[in-house]
Structure formats: C-alpha cells, structure tokens
Design a protein around this motif. Structure first.
Motif, PDB file in Angstrom:
ATOM      1  N   VAL A  48       0.856  -1.191   0.000  1.00 62.78           N
ATOM      2  CA  VAL A  48       0.000   0.000   0.000  1.00 62.78           C
ATOM      3  C   VAL A  48       0.891   1.240   0.000  1.00 62.78           C
ATOM      4  N   ALA A  49       0.546   2.200  -0.828  1.00 61.01           N
ATOM      5  CA  ALA A  49       1.258   3.489  -0.850  1.00 61.01           C
ATOM      6  C   ALA A  49       0.269   4.593  -0.504  1.00 61.01           C
ATOM      7  N   ILE A  50       0.753   5.609   0.194  1.00 56.54           N
ATOM      8  CA  ILE A  50      -0.118   6.697   0.630  1.00 56.54           C
ATOM      9  C   ILE A  50       0.494   8.050   0.292  1.00 56.54           C
ATOM     10  N   ILE A  51      -0.300   8.889  -0.365  1.00 56.22           N
ATOM     11  CA  ILE A  51       0.041  10.303  -0.524  1.00 56.22           C
ATOM     12  C   ILE A  51      -0.551  11.011   0.696  1.00 56.22           C
ATOM     13  N   MET A  52       0.321  11.416   1.603  1.00 59.87           N
ATOM     14  CA  MET A  52      -0.117  11.961   2.895  1.00 59.87           C
ATOM     15  C   MET A  52      -0.390  13.457   2.735  1.00 59.87           C
ATOM     16  N   ASP A  53      -1.614  13.802   2.440  1.00 58.37           N
ATOM     17  CA  ASP A  53      -1.947  15.182   2.106  1.00 58.37           C
ATOM     18  C   ASP A  53      -2.906  15.766   3.135  1.00 58.37           C
ATOM     19  N   GLY A  54      -2.698  17.046   3.471  1.00 56.17           N
ATOM     20  CA  GLY A  54      -3.660  17.744   4.300  1.00 56.17           C
ATOM     21  C   GLY A  54      -3.138  18.280   5.620  1.00 56.17           C
ATOM     22  N   ASN A  55      -1.837  18.172   5.879  1.00 58.94           N
ATOM     23  CA  ASN A  55      -1.302  18.678   7.148  1.00 58.94           C
ATOM     24  C   ASN A  55      -1.563  20.172   7.326  1.00 58.94           C
ATOM     25  N   GLY A  56      -1.304  20.940   6.258  1.00 60.48           N
ATOM     26  CA  GLY A  56      -1.485  22.388   6.347  1.00 60.48           C
ATOM     27  C   GLY A  56      -2.931  22.774   6.565  1.00 60.48           C
ATOM     28  N   ARG A  57      -3.836  22.122   5.832  1.00 56.19           N
ATOM     29  CA  ARG A  57      -5.262  22.435   5.986  1.00 56.19           C
ATOM     30  C   ARG A  57      -5.781  22.009   7.356  1.00 56.19           C
ATOM     31  N   TRP A  58      -5.256  20.913   7.872  1.00 56.94           N
ATOM     32  CA  TRP A  58      -5.629  20.463   9.219  1.00 56.94           C
ATOM     33  C   TRP A  58      -5.264  21.533  10.246  1.00 56.94           C
ATOM     34  N   ALA A  59      -4.060  22.090  10.125  1.00 56.28           N
ATOM     35  CA  ALA A  59      -3.623  23.130  11.054  1.00 56.28           C
ATOM     36  C   ALA A  59      -4.451  24.407  10.879  1.00 56.28           C
ATOM     37  N   LYS A  60      -4.685  24.787   9.615  1.00 59.56           N
ATOM     38  CA  LYS A  60      -5.437  26.020   9.347  1.00 59.56           C
ATOM     39  C   LYS A  60      -6.844  25.954   9.930  1.00 59.56           C
ATOM     40  N   LYS A  61      -7.494  24.805   9.813  1.00 64.87           N
ATOM     41  CA  LYS A  61      -8.847  24.640  10.345  1.00 64.87           C
ATOM     42  C   LYS A  61      -8.884  24.859  11.854  1.00 64.87           C
ATOM     43  N   ARG A  62      -7.750  24.635  12.516  1.00 71.64           N
ATOM     44  CA  ARG A  62      -7.673  24.749  13.967  1.00 71.64           C
ATOM     45  C   ARG A  62      -6.966  26.020  14.419  1.00 71.64           C
ATOM     46  N   GLY A  63      -6.633  26.889  13.467  1.00 69.77           N
ATOM     47  CA  GLY A  63      -5.955  28.126  13.813  1.00 69.77           C
ATOM     48  C   GLY A  63      -4.544  27.911  14.326  1.00 69.77           C
ATOM     49  N   LEU A  64      -3.899  26.848  13.850  1.00 70.56           N
ATOM     50  CA  LEU A  64      -2.562  26.497  14.310  1.00 70.56           C
ATOM     51  C   LEU A  64      -1.533  26.744  13.215  1.00 70.56           C
TER      52      LEU A  64
END
Length: 226
Positions: free
Chosen positions: A10-26
C-alpha cells in the motif's frame, strides 16, 4: 474479510497537514507534527493488518519550492522522527527503504538515514519513504540506466526503479479529498487500485487503513482483461 485478500503493498500520498492546522488556527508546523503522529499510527496499523510494504510520500522533489521556514520545519521533523522511532523499527523488524535522491538533504539527515537503513536492513516488513522523490524523474533515470545496458523496454525500466525490490503496488491512497497522483509512483500505479479519501492526513488512523484494505479486497482486479 480475510487478511489474505488484503493488499501486499500500500502506498499513501499523505496530504492535508497544512489544511488540518489552518482549520484549527494552528501554525503549519503543528500540522506537520500531527502528520508525523499519523505516520506512526499507519506504520503500526500496517503491521497489525499484515501488510508486507507500506510506502509513504514524505517529501517530493517539488516540495523545495515551499517557504524556507516550512522546509526547515519538515527537515527538523524528519530528524526527530528518525531519532524517536529507529529503536522501535529495529525491535519490530521493520526495514526502512528510501526512494528518491535523499542525499540532497543536509549531511546530518543523510547520516541518520543511512544509519537507519543499515540497522534495519534485516527487517521482515518494509517501510518505504519517498524523499526528494518525483516519479517522472525516477522513470527518466531508470530509462537512462536501461539504455546504458543496451535495451529499453518495460522489464528493463522496471529493473532500475527505486521500487524494484518491493512487491508490486496493489493500492494507492490519497488523503485530503484531492484526486490526482502528484508525480508519485506513476509507473508502479499502472494497475494499482486507487482510493481517494476526504479526511486530512493527521486524522488518518488504523481504522482508515483497515477500511481501505477491506475496500481493496472487494474489488476485482482485471489488469486490462474482462
């Protein structure tokens, strides 16, 4: 679903770290840290589910275009991840493999990676990490090496890919809701199943990987046939 129907690789493109932080004001750095925690969960889940190989897209050749501060944060995260997890990888018999031109990183990171590669080389399962990786560059490199040996065909190119010693790619996952490959494992994905998930990478856990494997197990793979 029996685990024997699960994917081997299984291979994973690990996307969304920045948006995860932005949603939380981090700050984005905390998003990447949370993404690192998700990596640990994914590696442990791969062992629980019996996967032979898990390949993670950690740093692309295009990521050098990001802000210098963010690149520095990612490099520091890489250092800490190796330091914090190497002992556990050795104990769990996880073999580290790097795909991409990791020698472009800072000398201390290269040294840490090469030490980890050596100390985990006898592992039973593989964690492949794509660092300074781009699929188009990989294919061009493999074709060049094949040409030097005298023939260019699918077999000779495959032999020179970074993934030549890994099981064929069965399932490619991308998080964050984006539906594209972003220059990742283009050759290897020719007949891989694909799954695009709406959740952001820091929210990925064992249940997510298990659900993906269950979905894979229900698909009929035809390889161009009927």
């Amino acid at each position: 679903m029996p685990k024997e129907n699960y994917p081997r690789h299984v291979a994973i493109i690990m996307d969304g770290n920045g948006r995860w932080a932005k949603k939380r004001g981090l700050p984005r750095a905390l998003g990447h840290k949370a993404g690192g925690d998700a990596v640990k969960r994914a590696v442990q889940a791969a062992e629980t589910l019996g996967l032979e190989c898990l390949t993670l897209y950690a740093f692309s050749s295009e990521n050098w275009k990001r802000e210098e501060e963010e690149i520095s944060d990612l490099m520091n995260l890489m250092r800490r991840f190796i330091e914090a997890n190497l002992k556990d990888m050795i104990e769990r018999r996880v073999r580290l493999k790097i795909i991409g031109d990791y020698k472009a990183f800072a000398p201390d990171i290269v040294a840490k990676l090469e030490d980890a590669l050596e100390r985990t080389k006898d592992g039973d399962r593989t964690l492949a990490v794509a660092l300074n990786y781009g699929a188009q560059q990989e294919i061009a490199r493999a074709a060049r090496l094949a040409a030097e040996e005298g023939s260019i065909d699918p077999e000779s190119i495959s032999k020179h890919l970074y993934t030549a010693d890994l099981p064929p790619l069965d399932l490619l996952i991308r998080t964050s809701g984006e539906v594209r490959l972003s220059n990742f494992l283009l050759w290897q994905s020719a007949y891989a199943e694909m799954l695009f998930m709406d959740l952001l990478w820091p929210d990925f856990d064992e249940d997510c990987l298990r659900d993906a494997c269950e979905t894979f197990a229900t698909r009929e793979r035809r390889y161009g046939g009927r």
